[in-house]
Design an enzyme around this catalytic site. Structure first.
Site, mmCIF file in Angstrom:
data_model
loop_
_atom_site.group_PDB
_atom_site.id
_atom_site.type_symbol
_atom_site.label_atom_id
_atom_site.label_comp_id
_atom_site.label_asym_id
_atom_site.label_seq_id
_atom_site.Cartn_x
_atom_site.Cartn_y
_atom_site.Cartn_z
ATOM 1 N N ASP A 23 0.794 -1.184 0.071
ATOM 2 C CA ASP A 23 -0.073 0.105 -0.086
ATOM 3 C C ASP A 23 0.738 1.304 -0.055
ATOM 4 O O ASP A 23 1.512 1.311 0.931
ATOM 5 C CB ASP A 23 -0.762 -0.080 1.288
ATOM 6 C CG ASP A 23 -1.979 1.010 1.117
ATOM 7 O OD1 ASP A 23 -2.044 1.858 0.447
ATOM 8 O OD2 ASP A 23 -2.727 0.829 2.102
ATOM 9 N N GLY A 57 -5.179 3.479 -7.651
ATOM 10 C CA GLY A 57 -5.489 3.898 -9.021
ATOM 11 C C GLY A 57 -4.673 4.977 -9.753
ATOM 12 O O GLY A 57 -4.882 5.553 -10.792
ATOM 13 N N ASP A 91 -10.515 4.358 -1.300
ATOM 14 C CA ASP A 91 -11.176 3.341 -0.216
ATOM 15 C C ASP A 91 -12.609 3.155 -0.639
ATOM 16 O O ASP A 91 -13.279 4.029 -0.603
ATOM 17 C CB ASP A 91 -10.735 3.604 0.998
ATOM 18 C CG ASP A 91 -9.353 3.269 1.281
ATOM 19 O OD1 ASP A 91 -8.545 3.117 0.206
ATOM 20 O OD2 ASP A 91 -8.884 3.188 2.553
HETATM 21 C C1 GLA Z 1 -5.534 2.415 2.663
HETATM 22 C C2 GLA Z 1 -6.098 1.276 2.015
HETATM 23 C C3 GLA Z 1 -7.092 0.391 2.799
HETATM 24 C C4 GLA Z 1 -6.272 -0.040 4.160
HETATM 25 C C5 GLA Z 1 -5.980 0.962 4.818
HETATM 26 C C6 GLA Z 1 -4.833 0.545 6.214
HETATM 27 O O1 GLA Z 1 -6.585 3.350 3.104
HETATM 28 O O2 GLA Z 1 -6.532 1.739 0.798
HETATM 29 O O3 GLA Z 1 -7.427 -0.422 1.974
HETATM 30 O O4 GLA Z 1 -5.386 -1.196 3.633
HETATM 31 O O5 GLA Z 1 -4.920 1.865 4.080
HETATM 32 O O6 GLA Z 1 -4.360 1.545 6.766
#
Ligand code: GLA
Length: 386
Positions: free
Chosen positions: A152, A191, A212
């Site tokens: 991430d 994205g 998200d």
């Molecule tokens: C980002 C990701 C989420 C999750 C959080 C965790 O927002 O997009 O899916 O993994 O981090 O902190």
């Protein structure tokens, strides 16, 4: 060209592919020939995730029919990380006393364990990231028996320029590959930089295409219906990921959850349940495990569906399936019930076709030229047309 030289040419091509980039992600790609299915801790538990929560999810999947329906990955999201030891090796925090034992437990149920990190120094929840520790972290994951990594972006924007994003993702891919363990590689950077155009080339088996999701119809539907046009980038081993499921988390209606699941299956999206599996209603379990609906998602051809018709809030989406039939979703994004029609000409069908309702598992008979159904507000009618 003589037959012999053609044969040599073909062999040369195979050898070239074998040493070149295309085969590098092969073991993990094999593991993701259909969209990955499982569970992830984030949508329900966020940072309240623990060894006990993960074991309970594994117990539920193994015993409630989800495993038989195809759910395999039990994925720990953010907030598991502790400190690095003096040698720089990442350790789990006190909520995960023994990660190897947890992996052994999940594997003993015939399931696989996923984990989470960031190319940046810190994760989105400000836990330790993998920046400048990529190889050591990949080795630690492999030694624990990890099968899936969600990687991430988060704080990576503070240490990398956008133009360095692909290299940052390649770096972890190569580190994972050097461990020799097949680890499904899930890119998460919301994205940015049109990731669907290059996600596969950096070894990604799936990549988030959006920001998200949340457990709200407005957010889920904007994300899901916005996927139209991305279908050409998705296929076996490399999938567009419109984010994890919210089915069963409580803030959408039954019809809205049916829309969520139907749309994700038409999109050939990864199906990562995001609810508390240890406390789930029979209705939620039925949505997650309806075999005919899951089969649409898991179809071996791996074609992501797309929109073939729209009139304001009414939409018709189609996903071609390997048996020659087509899954069709009649979606009503409006605020009251409405009749929606799919014209068979939009499916390339001249004349009549048989229709089966996939949620009710009922054959509806043969229809000539089109099929119409009353679709509830925010709801869906999901059919198979042949
Ligand atoms: C980002 C990701 C989420 C999750 C959080 C965790 O927002 O997009 O899916 O993994 O981090 O902190």
């Amino acid at each position: 060209m003589r037959n012999g030289s053609m044969c040599l040419l073909a062999r040369g091509l195979v050898a070239l592919l074998a040493v070149g980039g295309l085969s590098r992600a092969l073991p993990a790609q094999q593991a993701a020939l259909t969209p990955p299915m499982g569970w992830n801790s984030w949508n329900h538990f966020a940072c309240k995730v623990s060894d006990a929560v993960v074991r309970a999810a594994a117990d539920a999947i193994a015993s409630n029919g989800m495993k038989d329906a195809g759910y395999v990955y039990v994925n720990i999201d953010d907030c598991w990380q502790g400190k690095r030891d003096s040698g720089g090796t990442i350790q789990a925090n006190e909520r995960f006393p023994d990660m190897k034992a947890l992996a052994d437990y999940v594997h003993s149920k015939g399931l696989k364990l996923g984990i989470y990190s960031s190319p940046g120094p810190k994760t989105c929840a400000r836990y330790e990231g993998s920046y400048r520790h990529e190889d050591a972290d990949a080795r630690q994951y492999a030694s624990w028996g990890i099968d899936y990594l969600k990687y991430d972006w988060c704080s990576a924007s503070q240490v990398y320029k956008p133009a360095e994003m692909q290299a940052a993702y390649t770096k972890m891919h190569d580190a994972l590959e050097r461990t020799g363990r097949p680890i499904v590689y899930s890119l998460c950077q919301y994205g940015l930089e049109a990731v669907w155009r290059w996600g596969a080339s950096v070894g990604g088996n799936l990549w988030r295409t959006t920001g998200d999701i949340s457990d709200r119809y407005d957010r889920m539907s904007v994300i899901g219906f916005d996927q139209n046009g991305l279908e050409k980038y998705s296929g076996p081993g490399h999938w567009n990921d419109p984010d994890m499921l919210e089915v069963g988390n409580g803030k959408m209606s039954h019809d809205e959850y049916l829309t969520h699941m139907s749309l994700w299956c038409i999109l050939a999206a990864p199906l990562l349940a995001g609810n508390d599996l240890s406390k789930m209603s029979p209705e939620t379990l039925e949505i997650l495990t309806n075999p005919e609906v899951v089969a649409v998602d898991q179809d071996s051809k791996g074609i992501q569906g797309h929109r073939v018709w729209q009139e304001g809030p009414y939409e018709v989406w189609v996903k071609p399936l390997s048996d020659g039939s087509q899954a069709v979703g009649l979606f009503n994004r409006g605020e009251d019930a409405e009749k929606i029609t799919v014209n068979f000409s939009d499916l390339g069908i001249a004349g009549s076709a048989s229709v089966r309702n996939l949620w009710t598992k009922k054959d509806l008979g043969s229809f000539s030229g089109s099929y119409s159904a009353e679709v509830p507000k925010h709801g869906v009618v999901l059919i198979k047309v042949k």
